[in-house]
Design a protein around this motif. Structure first.
Motif, PDB file in Angstrom:
ATOM      1  N   ALA A   8       0.836  -1.207   0.000  1.00  0.00           N
ATOM      2  CA  ALA A   8       0.000   0.000   0.000  1.00  0.00           C
ATOM      3  C   ALA A   8       0.868   1.253   0.000  1.00  0.00           C
ATOM      4  O   ALA A   8       0.613   2.210  -0.733  1.00  0.00           O
ATOM      5  CB  ALA A   8      -0.932  -0.003   1.211  1.00  0.00           C
ATOM      6  N   PHE A   9       1.932   1.237   0.827  1.00  0.00           N
ATOM      7  CA  PHE A   9       2.801   2.401   0.917  1.00  0.00           C
ATOM      8  C   PHE A   9       3.521   2.641  -0.409  1.00  0.00           C
ATOM      9  O   PHE A   9       3.589   3.773  -0.899  1.00  0.00           O
ATOM     10  CB  PHE A   9       3.807   2.207   2.052  1.00  0.00           C
ATOM     11  N   SER A  10       4.030   1.557  -1.023  1.00  0.00           N
ATOM     12  CA  SER A  10       4.736   1.699  -2.300  1.00  0.00           C
ATOM     13  C   SER A  10       3.779   2.194  -3.383  1.00  0.00           C
ATOM     14  O   SER A  10       4.138   3.059  -4.197  1.00  0.00           O
ATOM     15  CB  SER A  10       5.329   0.354  -2.720  1.00  0.00           C
ATOM     16  N   ASP A  11       2.565   1.651  -3.409  1.00  0.00           N
ATOM     17  CA  ASP A  11       1.579   2.122  -4.375  1.00  0.00           C
ATOM     18  C   ASP A  11       1.326   3.609  -4.206  1.00  0.00           C
ATOM     19  O   ASP A  11       1.271   4.359  -5.185  1.00  0.00           O
ATOM     20  CB  ASP A  11       0.247   1.381  -4.167  1.00  0.00           C
ATOM     21  N   GLY A  12       1.188   4.021  -2.938  1.00  0.00           N
ATOM     22  CA  GLY A  12       0.936   5.430  -2.668  1.00  0.00           C
ATOM     23  C   GLY A  12       2.062   6.297  -3.198  1.00  0.00           C
ATOM     24  O   GLY A  12       1.834   7.273  -3.925  1.00  0.00           O
ATOM     25  N   VAL A  13       3.302   5.936  -2.855  1.00  0.00           N
ATOM     26  CA  VAL A  13       4.444   6.760  -3.264  1.00  0.00           C
ATOM     27  C   VAL A  13       4.550   6.800  -4.790  1.00  0.00           C
ATOM     28  O   VAL A  13       4.709   7.875  -5.384  1.00  0.00           O
ATOM     29  CB  VAL A  13       5.756   6.261  -2.620  1.00  0.00           C
ATOM     30  N   ILE A  14       4.431   5.641  -5.455  1.00  0.00           N
ATOM     31  CA  ILE A  14       4.570   5.630  -6.915  1.00  0.00           C
ATOM     32  C   ILE A  14       3.422   6.419  -7.558  1.00  0.00           C
ATOM     33  O   ILE A  14       3.638   7.183  -8.506  1.00  0.00           O
ATOM     34  CB  ILE A  14       4.650   4.184  -7.452  1.00  0.00           C
ATOM     35  N   ALA A  15       2.210   6.277  -7.029  1.00  0.00           N
ATOM     36  CA  ALA A  15       1.075   7.023  -7.575  1.00  0.00           C
ATOM     37  C   ALA A  15       1.323   8.529  -7.476  1.00  0.00           C
ATOM     38  O   ALA A  15       1.036   9.288  -8.408  1.00  0.00           O
ATOM     39  CB  ALA A  15      -0.211   6.650  -6.829  1.00  0.00           C
ATOM     40  N   ILE A  16       1.874   8.964  -6.344  1.00  0.00           N
ATOM     41  CA  ILE A  16       2.096  10.404  -6.162  1.00  0.00           C
ATOM     42  C   ILE A  16       3.238  10.876  -7.052  1.00  0.00           C
ATOM     43  O   ILE A  16       3.169  11.953  -7.640  1.00  0.00           O
ATOM     44  CB  ILE A  16       2.389  10.729  -4.680  1.00  0.00           C
ATOM     45  N   ILE A  17       4.302  10.070  -7.165  1.00  0.00           N
ATOM     46  CA  ILE A  17       5.423  10.464  -8.023  1.00  0.00           C
ATOM     47  C   ILE A  17       4.933  10.681  -9.455  1.00  0.00           C
ATOM     48  O   ILE A  17       5.240  11.692 -10.094  1.00  0.00           O
ATOM     49  CB  ILE A  17       6.538   9.386  -7.995  1.00  0.00           C
ATOM     50  N   ILE A  18       4.153   9.745  -9.956  1.00  0.00           N
ATOM     51  CA  ILE A  18       3.618   9.857 -11.316  1.00  0.00           C
ATOM     52  C   ILE A  18       2.808  11.137 -11.480  1.00  0.00           C
ATOM     53  O   ILE A  18       2.949  11.866 -12.464  1.00  0.00           O
ATOM     54  CB  ILE A  18       2.746   8.619 -11.640  1.00  0.00           C
ATOM     55  N   THR A  19       1.969  11.426 -10.495  1.00  0.00           N
ATOM     56  CA  THR A  19       1.066  12.561 -10.644  1.00  0.00           C
ATOM     57  C   THR A  19       1.789  13.885 -10.447  1.00  0.00           C
ATOM     58  O   THR A  19       1.446  14.895 -11.055  1.00  0.00           O
ATOM     59  CB  THR A  19      -0.100  12.423  -9.653  1.00  0.00           C
ATOM     60  N   ILE A  20       2.801  13.874  -9.578  1.00  0.00           N
ATOM     61  CA  ILE A  20       3.544  15.103  -9.325  1.00  0.00           C
ATOM     62  C   ILE A  20       4.394  15.476 -10.539  1.00  0.00           C
ATOM     63  O   ILE A  20       4.605  16.657 -10.832  1.00  0.00           O
ATOM     64  CB  ILE A  20       4.385  14.946  -8.037  1.00  0.00           C
ATOM     65  N   MET A  21       4.842  14.465 -11.262  1.00  0.00           N
ATOM     66  CA  MET A  21       5.618  14.704 -12.480  1.00  0.00           C
ATOM     67  C   MET A  21       4.858  15.575 -13.462  1.00  0.00           C
ATOM     68  O   MET A  21       5.442  16.386 -14.181  1.00  0.00           O
ATOM     69  CB  MET A  21       5.916  13.364 -13.142  1.00  0.00           C
ATOM     70  N   VAL A  22       3.551  15.398 -13.485  1.00  0.00           N
ATOM     71  CA  VAL A  22       2.734  16.132 -14.449  1.00  0.00           C
ATOM     72  C   VAL A  22       2.707  17.628 -14.120  1.00  0.00           C
ATOM     73  O   VAL A  22       2.414  18.451 -14.996  1.00  0.00           O
ATOM     74  CB  VAL A  22       1.322  15.490 -14.505  1.00  0.00           C
ATOM     75  N   LEU A  23       3.044  17.976 -12.871  1.00  0.00           N
ATOM     76  CA  LEU A  23       3.074  19.395 -12.503  1.00  0.00           C
ATOM     77  C   LEU A  23       4.175  20.140 -13.248  1.00  0.00           C
ATOM     78  O   LEU A  23       4.143  21.366 -13.353  1.00  0.00           O
ATOM     79  CB  LEU A  23       3.273  19.559 -10.992  1.00  0.00           C
ATOM     80  N   GLU A  24       5.188  19.416 -13.761  1.00  0.00           N
ATOM     81  CA  GLU A  24       6.236  20.061 -14.554  1.00  0.00           C
ATOM     82  C   GLU A  24       5.688  20.554 -15.895  1.00  0.00           C
ATOM     83  O   GLU A  24       6.274  21.422 -16.523  1.00  0.00           O
ATOM     84  CB  GLU A  24       7.413  19.106 -14.791  1.00  0.00           C
ATOM     85  N   LEU A  25       4.586  19.949 -16.337  1.00  0.00           N
ATOM     86  CA  LEU A  25       3.906  20.433 -17.542  1.00  0.00           C
ATOM     87  C   LEU A  25       3.122  21.672 -17.144  1.00  0.00           C
ATOM     88  O   LEU A  25       1.930  21.619 -16.852  1.00  0.00           O
ATOM     89  CB  LEU A  25       2.919  19.374 -18.042  1.00  0.00           C
ATOM     90  N   LYS A  26       3.790  22.810 -17.117  1.00  0.00           N
ATOM     91  CA  LYS A  26       3.146  24.039 -16.645  1.00  0.00           C
ATOM     92  C   LYS A  26       2.128  24.539 -17.666  1.00  0.00           C
ATOM     93  O   LYS A  26       2.415  24.585 -18.873  1.00  0.00           O
ATOM     94  CB  LYS A  26       4.213  25.109 -16.402  1.00  0.00           C
ATOM     95  N   VAL A  27       0.963  24.946 -17.191  1.00  0.00           N
ATOM     96  CA  VAL A  27      -0.081  25.481 -18.063  1.00  0.00           C
ATOM     97  C   VAL A  27       0.449  26.727 -18.777  1.00  0.00           C
ATOM     98  O   VAL A  27       0.887  27.672 -18.116  1.00  0.00           O
ATOM     99  CB  VAL A  27      -1.338  25.829 -17.230  1.00  0.00           C
ATOM    100  N   PRO A  28       0.465  26.739 -20.136  1.00  0.00           N
ATOM    101  CA  PRO A  28       1.009  27.907 -20.844  1.00  0.00           C
ATOM    102  C   PRO A  28       0.059  29.106 -20.724  1.00  0.00           C
ATOM    103  O   PRO A  28      -1.126  28.945 -20.459  1.00  0.00           O
ATOM    104  CB  PRO A  28       1.101  27.429 -22.291  1.00  0.00           C
TER     105      PRO A  28
END
Lengths: 194, 194, 194, 194
Positions: A8-28
């Motif tokens: 559960a903990f690993s799923d949580g961390v990987i899920a958040i890492i994936i989603t946080i990565m998308v924040l680098e795609l800054k809204v133009p």
């Protein structure tokens, strides 16, 4: 010692890492198609890292599926793996913003090299914890993918300083190697049933 | 009152805290190795806090593993612990950006001191909830680590105003004390089986 | 229709809301104690919202603990509750940055009023889904807290335009009302056992 | 191969996507009601995307509820679906900041079109994995909603370049179609019991 919370903990961390990565795609700030053009390398680096993290989640899922016992050192080996994966959003953003320049490309490979080593350590500790002749040991087998990947990363890192795009291609190759369905664990499970 | 949701919620919060901390590692705008140099203290403070949060997750996991009952006050004591841990990304970022200056280093210790106290309260409430002669009570035993850590934080906080790096070393020492494998709970579980 | 995924999803969303709120506590650029002073109202609004979200998580946990059945409308009522809770980081940041000014304070109350209504709807749908004479129905009983809270919010919202601090005090009062241990559900469970 | 971790991971990713979307609602710097006005389109796009993600979570929940087996390709089809959903915060922010201008509105539809296709692929793989005459196959039935939605998106995307608001209305229509309670899976489950 149950494995549920580890999963559960690993799923949580990987899920958040994936989603946080998308924040680098800054809204133009503009509204035209042209404002998306500078985002293309960031998007491509996101896709590559997403696939990598998907592979890690998938392999982690399969590996723990055939495990019964989890020990204290396994918990730490798992945290060690998650540490390197937690740096993926950083290197993904850096490599994307700099259009796969030399140093960012090398660091990208370095983080995945360390993650591959951390995964290997976790795998060894899990095999040891399951006792001799475990399902996991048979499932892992010769583990040629697990041995080839760090070798390719180790090549890609110095190459990045000369031809960053060659090193990028090597990263894509590693991802493709893992995307080819790997039926080892499913096969061992079927064999164990019969 | 089941403990599953308490574990799942705590796992979620700790997983997010760990991953959000990495957002303080801002992607640099240049592409050279030199642009990474200013990030080194931020990275080191990230590593230290990551280890701390890993220790908390690990201990929390072990502690709840030997618990059967969870009461209303336990839920709140757990939220209290998560409150102090939720401030870790803030103090980690502050201490990293200011190269472990006096006030940030002291506040860093203060947040972990409060987390240690919150953990101790949670542990006491859990022991009380399990009834006399519980597995948890025997596993915790004299709890010298749990007593030494807040004492070291209490020393490190005032010391930070004079020699911040001494106080930082004390934080590293506390982490090392906890990293040494602690087999209390695993031992008690084995004893209980035989 | 199992309730496990409903619980897991709600835990995930609430855990992330709590942790994302802390991002409003922006790391200051100086290193002195003085640089923390402007953060005090942001910190206080964070504490208040943290307690509120803790109360919601706690009550949600207790409510679902005595439920067996979950229906389609319950899933949507739960998403509706989570929608209003997802706006908490926004209003918390706004009220904190503006030192509990009139409009932000009113909006803060409005979001919690809507969350209270959403919780009440969820509770009614869950009671209906459990059938007559359910544990949940008996546990909820007269539900004076659930009725008083929206009334206090409804008073606090217009009052915020005149005396924001009075309305803030009302929010604190609502939190305190809920923090007083509520043994209804635990009592009903004990009764049901005997 | 258990479905629990697939559900937990998907719940985690969707929970984080929903919550991260709210970060696009940036806290305004003024304290008057007027400072909220520019946020209205961002808020409306948030509401629409929240409803969409709620629908996806709900349908995902129902679909997996009637599944027994999960295969390797299912894991990847699920990651593929989550990939497109992970882009929702980006397009939501873009469409909101630009008041539903042409290109952002078209891209918004494109991401949801791809998510709909990914969902359909996942559904087909799950049906195939359950074997002939499965509960899922009967529950999905003619799947008119699943066929109509991508068609409406495919219309809405080119229309966005001419009349963005018409295309926006189509997105609202798709959401409403799904919000109408769909009792297929619940009905099949009841039939299976009797």
């Amino acid at each position: 010692m149950g494995k549920n919370r580890l999963e559960a903990f690993s799923d949580g961390v990987i899920a958040i890492i994936i989603t946080i990565m998308v924040l680098e795609l800054k809204v133009p700030h503009g509204e035209g198609l042209g404002t998306l053009v500078p985002l293309i390398p960031v998007f491509l680096s996101y896709v590559l890292s997403y696939v990598y993290l998907g592979i890690y989640w998938n392999n982690h899922h399969h590996m723990l599926h055939v495990c019964r016992k989890v020990t204290g050192p396994v918990l730490w080996a798992n945290l060690h793996l998650l540490f390197w994966l937690s740096l993926v959003p950083f290197v993904t953003g850096w490599v994307g913003e700099n259009h796969f320049a030399a140093v960012p490309s090398a660091l990208y490979g370095f983080v995945f090299l360390m993650a591959a080593i951390a995964y290997w350590i976790l795998q060894q500790l899990l095999i040891a914890a399951q006792g001799p002749d475990s399902l996991l040991k048979r499932a892992v087998g010769s583990d040629w993918k697990g041995k080839l990947s760090p070798a390719l990363y180790a090549v890609a890192i110095p190459v990045a300083f000369l031809w960053p795009w060659v090193s990028l291609s090597l990263y894509v190759v590693v991802a493709l190697i893992w995307l080819i369905p790997d039926r080892r664990i499913e096969k061992v499970l079927r064999d164990a049933e019969t």
